[in-house]
Motif scaffolding. Structure first.
Motif, short mmCIF file in Angstrom:
data_model
loop_
_atom_site.label_atom_id
_atom_site.label_comp_id
_atom_site.label_asym_id
_atom_site.label_seq_id
_atom_site.Cartn_x
_atom_site.Cartn_y
_atom_site.Cartn_z
N ASN A 174 -6.46 3.81 5.14
CA ASN A 174 -6.85 4.70 4.25
C ASN A 174 -7.55 4.67 3.38
N THR A 175 -7.67 2.95 3.09
CA THR A 175 -8.19 2.42 2.32
C THR A 175 -9.55 1.93 2.95
N GLU A 228 -8.58 -0.14 -2.44
CA GLU A 228 -7.87 -0.81 -1.47
C GLU A 228 -7.09 -1.91 -2.34
N ILE A 270 0.07 0.68 5.47
CA ILE A 270 -0.86 1.87 4.03
C ILE A 270 -2.29 2.22 4.85
N LEU A 328 -7.53 7.30 -6.94
CA LEU A 328 -7.29 7.15 -6.00
C LEU A 328 -7.83 7.82 -5.31
N VAL A 350 -4.88 0.36 -5.00
CA VAL A 350 -3.30 0.44 -4.70
C VAL A 350 -2.78 -0.66 -4.01
N VAL A 406 -5.21 8.13 1.22
CA VAL A 406 -4.48 7.24 1.79
C VAL A 406 -2.87 7.26 2.04
N GLN A 407 -2.95 7.11 3.04
CA GLN A 407 -1.44 7.39 3.51
C GLN A 407 -0.51 6.19 4.07
N GLN A 409 0.61 11.19 3.25
CA GLN A 409 -0.69 11.40 2.74
C GLN A 409 -0.39 11.72 1.38
#
Length: 251
Positions: A77-78, A113, A75, A56, A116, A64-65, A41
Protein backbone atom coordinates in the motif's frame (compact mmCIF):
# COMPACT_ATOMS: atom_id res chain seq x y z
CA UNK A 1 5.30 -21.83 -23.70
CA UNK A 2 5.59 -18.75 -21.57
CA UNK A 3 8.12 -18.89 -18.79
CA UNK A 4 7.61 -17.12 -15.46
CA UNK A 5 10.23 -17.29 -12.74
CA UNK A 6 7.85 -17.78 -9.85
CA UNK A 7 10.71 -18.05 -7.40
CA UNK A 8 11.30 -14.33 -7.93
CA UNK A 9 7.73 -13.39 -7.17
CA UNK A 10 8.30 -13.49 -3.45
CA UNK A 11 10.99 -11.14 -2.16
CA UNK A 12 13.24 -12.07 0.79
CA UNK A 13 12.94 -10.45 4.24
CA UNK A 14 15.05 -10.05 7.44
CA UNK A 15 13.97 -8.58 10.80
CA UNK A 16 15.65 -8.28 14.21
CA UNK A 17 13.85 -7.59 17.43
CA UNK A 18 11.89 -8.78 20.44
CA UNK A 19 8.56 -7.80 21.97
CA UNK A 20 8.07 -6.49 25.48
CA UNK A 21 4.62 -7.18 26.84
CA UNK A 22 2.63 -5.64 29.71
CA UNK A 23 1.96 -8.10 32.54
CA UNK A 24 -1.70 -8.37 31.54
CA UNK A 25 -0.85 -9.58 28.03
CA UNK A 26 0.46 -12.95 26.79
CA UNK A 27 4.18 -13.71 27.26
CA UNK A 28 6.80 -12.39 24.83
CA UNK A 29 7.19 -15.69 22.97
CA UNK A 30 3.48 -15.83 22.20
CA UNK A 31 3.50 -12.20 21.08
CA UNK A 32 6.43 -12.73 18.72
CA UNK A 33 4.75 -15.81 17.28
CA UNK A 34 1.70 -13.63 16.59
CA UNK A 35 3.60 -11.40 14.15
CA UNK A 36 2.55 -13.51 11.17
CA UNK A 37 -1.02 -13.95 12.45
CA UNK A 38 -2.01 -10.41 11.46
CA UNK A 39 -1.87 -7.90 8.65
CA UNK A 40 -0.41 -4.87 10.47
CA UNK A 41 -1.95 -1.61 9.20
CA UNK A 42 -0.53 1.79 10.09
CA UNK A 43 -2.95 3.77 12.28
CA UNK A 44 -0.65 6.36 13.87
CA UNK A 45 2.86 7.77 13.43
CA UNK A 46 4.60 10.45 15.45
CA UNK A 47 8.08 11.95 15.74
CA UNK A 48 10.08 12.40 18.95
CA UNK A 49 8.07 15.55 19.75
CA UNK A 50 4.76 13.69 19.46
CA UNK A 51 3.87 15.41 16.18
CA UNK A 52 1.92 13.32 13.67
CA UNK A 53 3.79 12.25 10.53
CA UNK A 54 1.09 13.21 8.05
CA UNK A 55 3.21 12.27 5.03
CA UNK A 56 2.65 8.59 5.88
CA UNK A 57 -1.14 8.89 5.45
CA UNK A 58 -1.60 10.10 1.87
CA UNK A 59 -4.22 7.41 1.08
CA UNK A 60 -6.40 6.88 4.17
CA UNK A 61 -8.45 4.11 2.55
CA UNK A 62 -5.29 2.02 1.98
CA UNK A 63 -3.00 2.42 5.00
CA UNK A 64 0.60 1.27 4.84
CA UNK A 65 0.61 -2.44 5.72
CA UNK A 66 3.36 -4.72 7.05
CA UNK A 67 3.18 -8.51 6.92
CA UNK A 68 5.58 -11.01 8.49
CA UNK A 69 6.43 -14.59 7.57
CA UNK A 70 9.33 -16.58 9.09
CA UNK A 71 12.16 -14.04 9.04
CA UNK A 72 10.59 -12.15 6.14
CA UNK A 73 8.50 -9.00 5.94
CA UNK A 74 6.52 -7.28 3.20
CA UNK A 75 5.34 -3.67 3.03
CA UNK A 76 2.37 -2.88 0.79
CA UNK A 77 0.00 0.00 0.00
CA UNK A 78 2.79 2.39 -0.90
CA UNK A 79 3.70 2.59 -4.59
CA UNK A 80 5.52 -0.71 -5.03
CA UNK A 81 5.53 -3.76 -2.78
CA UNK A 82 8.71 -3.75 -0.69
CA UNK A 83 10.13 -6.73 1.13
CA UNK A 84 13.22 -7.88 2.94
CA UNK A 85 14.61 -9.79 5.90
CA UNK A 86 14.01 -9.13 9.57
CA UNK A 87 15.84 -10.26 12.68
CA UNK A 88 14.63 -10.16 16.29
CA UNK A 89 17.25 -9.69 19.01
CA UNK A 90 16.01 -9.02 22.55
CA UNK A 91 13.75 -5.95 22.21
CA UNK A 92 15.19 -4.75 18.90
CA UNK A 93 14.11 -5.51 15.35
CA UNK A 94 16.41 -4.94 12.39
CA UNK A 95 15.21 -4.82 8.79
CA UNK A 96 17.63 -5.53 5.94
CA UNK A 97 18.08 -6.54 2.28
CA UNK A 98 15.03 -4.58 1.17
CA UNK A 99 13.93 -4.91 -2.46
CA UNK A 100 10.83 -3.73 -4.28
CA UNK A 101 8.85 -4.13 -7.44
CA UNK A 102 9.34 -1.42 -10.07
CA UNK A 103 6.02 0.18 -10.91
CA UNK A 104 5.49 3.85 -11.70
CA UNK A 105 2.96 5.64 -9.52
CA UNK A 106 1.59 9.09 -8.78
CA UNK A 107 4.19 11.45 -7.24
CA UNK A 108 2.62 11.32 -3.77
CA UNK A 109 2.82 7.52 -3.72
CA UNK A 110 6.42 7.58 -4.94
CA UNK A 111 7.22 9.95 -2.08
CA UNK A 112 5.36 7.74 0.40
CA UNK A 113 7.38 4.72 -0.72
CA UNK A 114 10.65 6.59 -0.34
CA UNK A 115 9.72 7.78 3.15
CA UNK A 116 8.65 4.32 4.30
CA UNK A 117 11.74 2.67 2.79
CA UNK A 118 14.00 5.18 4.54
CA UNK A 119 12.23 4.58 7.87
CA UNK A 120 12.67 0.81 7.67
CA UNK A 121 16.40 1.21 7.15
CA UNK A 122 16.59 1.96 10.90
CA UNK A 123 16.41 -0.35 13.89
CA UNK A 124 13.39 -0.22 16.17
CA UNK A 125 12.16 -1.38 19.55
CA UNK A 126 9.09 -3.55 19.04
CA UNK A 127 6.14 -3.92 21.41
CA UNK A 128 3.09 -6.07 20.70
CA UNK A 129 -0.12 -5.85 22.71
CA UNK A 130 -2.53 -8.73 22.16
CA UNK A 131 -6.05 -7.60 23.01
CA UNK A 132 -9.40 -7.23 21.26
CA UNK A 133 -7.58 -5.02 18.75
CA UNK A 134 -3.95 -6.22 18.55
CA UNK A 135 -1.43 -3.37 18.40
CA UNK A 136 2.21 -3.31 17.31
CA UNK A 137 4.45 -0.33 18.08
CA UNK A 138 7.78 0.22 16.34
CA UNK A 139 9.91 2.82 18.12
CA UNK A 140 12.71 3.66 15.71
CA UNK A 141 16.14 4.92 16.69
CA UNK A 142 15.44 8.32 15.06
CA UNK A 143 12.63 8.95 17.56
CA UNK A 144 9.72 8.16 15.23
CA UNK A 145 7.04 5.79 16.54
CA UNK A 146 4.80 3.87 14.13
CA UNK A 147 1.66 2.24 15.53
CA UNK A 148 -0.06 -0.59 13.65
CA UNK A 149 -3.37 -2.34 14.29
CA UNK A 150 -3.55 -6.05 13.54
CA UNK A 151 -6.15 -7.58 11.24
CA UNK A 152 -6.28 -11.42 11.33
CA UNK A 153 -4.83 -13.13 8.27
CA UNK A 154 -6.84 -15.57 6.17
CA UNK A 155 -4.90 -18.44 7.77
CA UNK A 156 -6.24 -17.38 11.16
CA UNK A 157 -9.77 -16.66 9.95
CA UNK A 158 -10.14 -19.92 8.02
CA UNK A 159 -8.02 -22.12 10.25
CA UNK A 160 -5.43 -23.46 7.83
CA UNK A 161 -2.58 -22.66 5.48
CA UNK A 162 -4.74 -22.84 2.36
CA UNK A 163 -3.86 -24.12 -1.10
CA UNK A 164 -1.89 -21.98 -3.54
CA UNK A 165 -3.46 -21.83 -7.00
CA UNK A 166 -3.03 -19.68 -10.12
CA UNK A 167 -5.96 -18.23 -11.98
CA UNK A 168 -6.25 -16.05 -15.05
CA UNK A 169 -9.00 -13.40 -15.01
CA UNK A 170 -10.29 -12.17 -18.39
CA UNK A 171 -10.64 -8.48 -19.11
CA UNK A 172 -14.41 -8.76 -19.61
CA UNK A 173 -17.06 -10.10 -17.25
CA UNK A 174 -19.93 -12.41 -18.21
CA UNK A 175 -23.58 -12.64 -17.27
CA UNK A 176 -24.14 -15.23 -14.56
CA UNK A 177 -27.68 -14.84 -13.27
CA UNK A 178 -28.25 -16.17 -9.79
CA UNK A 179 -31.53 -16.60 -7.88
CA UNK A 180 -32.66 -13.10 -6.97
CA UNK A 181 -29.83 -11.54 -9.00
CA UNK A 182 -30.88 -11.79 -12.67
CA UNK A 183 -28.46 -9.08 -13.85
CA UNK A 184 -25.37 -10.28 -11.98
CA UNK A 185 -22.01 -10.11 -13.77
CA UNK A 186 -19.25 -12.53 -12.86
CA UNK A 187 -15.55 -12.72 -13.53
CA UNK A 188 -14.50 -14.99 -16.36
CA UNK A 189 -11.59 -17.17 -15.24
CA UNK A 190 -9.50 -20.20 -16.06
CA UNK A 191 -6.96 -22.13 -14.00
CA UNK A 192 -3.29 -21.77 -14.91
CA UNK A 193 -0.73 -24.51 -14.25
CA UNK A 194 3.05 -24.29 -13.86
CA UNK A 195 5.72 -26.96 -13.58
CA UNK A 196 8.37 -27.02 -10.85
CA UNK A 197 10.60 -24.73 -12.93
CA UNK A 198 7.98 -21.99 -13.17
CA UNK A 199 7.05 -22.77 -16.78
CA UNK A 200 3.38 -22.48 -17.68
CA UNK A 201 2.33 -25.91 -18.89
CA UNK A 202 -1.43 -25.67 -19.29
CA UNK A 203 -4.74 -23.98 -18.59
CA UNK A 204 -8.32 -25.03 -18.03
CA UNK A 205 -11.25 -23.78 -20.10
CA UNK A 206 -12.83 -20.39 -19.37
CA UNK A 207 -15.77 -20.38 -16.95
CA UNK A 208 -17.87 -17.88 -14.97
CA UNK A 209 -16.56 -17.39 -11.45
CA UNK A 210 -19.17 -16.74 -8.79
CA UNK A 211 -17.18 -16.36 -5.52
CA UNK A 212 -15.59 -13.15 -4.40
CA UNK A 213 -11.77 -12.90 -4.43
CA UNK A 214 -10.74 -11.12 -1.25
CA UNK A 215 -8.31 -8.31 -1.96
CA UNK A 216 -8.87 -8.22 -5.73
CA UNK A 217 -10.64 -5.46 -7.64
CA UNK A 218 -11.35 -6.07 -11.31
CA UNK A 219 -10.19 -3.06 -13.35
CA UNK A 220 -11.20 -4.17 -16.83
CA UNK A 221 -7.80 -5.69 -17.56
CA UNK A 222 -6.77 -9.32 -17.74
CA UNK A 223 -4.52 -10.68 -14.97
CA UNK A 224 -2.88 -13.89 -13.88
CA UNK A 225 -3.30 -14.10 -10.11
CA UNK A 226 -1.73 -16.17 -7.41
CA UNK A 227 -4.46 -17.02 -4.91
CA UNK A 228 -4.89 -18.87 -1.66
CA UNK A 229 -7.92 -21.17 -1.54
CA UNK A 230 -9.35 -22.12 1.85
CA UNK A 231 -12.04 -24.60 2.81
CA UNK A 232 -14.81 -23.05 4.90
CA UNK A 233 -16.05 -25.21 7.74
CA UNK A 234 -19.83 -25.18 8.15
CA UNK A 235 -20.71 -22.59 5.52
CA UNK A 236 -24.08 -20.87 5.66
CA UNK A 237 -26.94 -22.19 3.54
CA UNK A 238 -26.34 -21.41 -0.16
CA UNK A 239 -22.96 -19.89 0.72
CA UNK A 240 -19.71 -21.12 -0.90
CA UNK A 241 -17.69 -23.77 0.92
CA UNK A 242 -14.39 -22.29 -0.25
CA UNK A 243 -12.82 -18.84 0.08
CA UNK A 244 -10.36 -17.25 -2.35
CA UNK A 245 -7.82 -14.68 -1.14
CA UNK A 246 -5.59 -12.56 -3.35
CA UNK A 247 -1.90 -13.26 -2.88
CA UNK A 248 -0.32 -11.33 -5.76
CA UNK A 249 -0.61 -10.40 -9.43
CA UNK A 250 1.75 -12.62 -11.43
CA UNK A 251 1.19 -10.98 -14.79
Amino acid sequence: MKRYLLSLLVAPLVLVGCAQMPDSNPPVSQAVNSLDAFHWQLTDATNHRGQRLDYLFVQPSKPVQVDFKVNRFTISNTCNVMSGNYLLNENMVTFSDMVSTRMLCAPQLNTLEQQVAAQFQKKANIDIYLSAAPVMKLRFTDGNTLTFTGRPTAEVRYGGTGETIFMEVASSTVACALPGMPLKQCLQVRDVYYDNNGVMNGTSTWRPFYPNIEGYRHDGMGHILRLKRYNIANPAVNAPNQAYVMDMVVQ
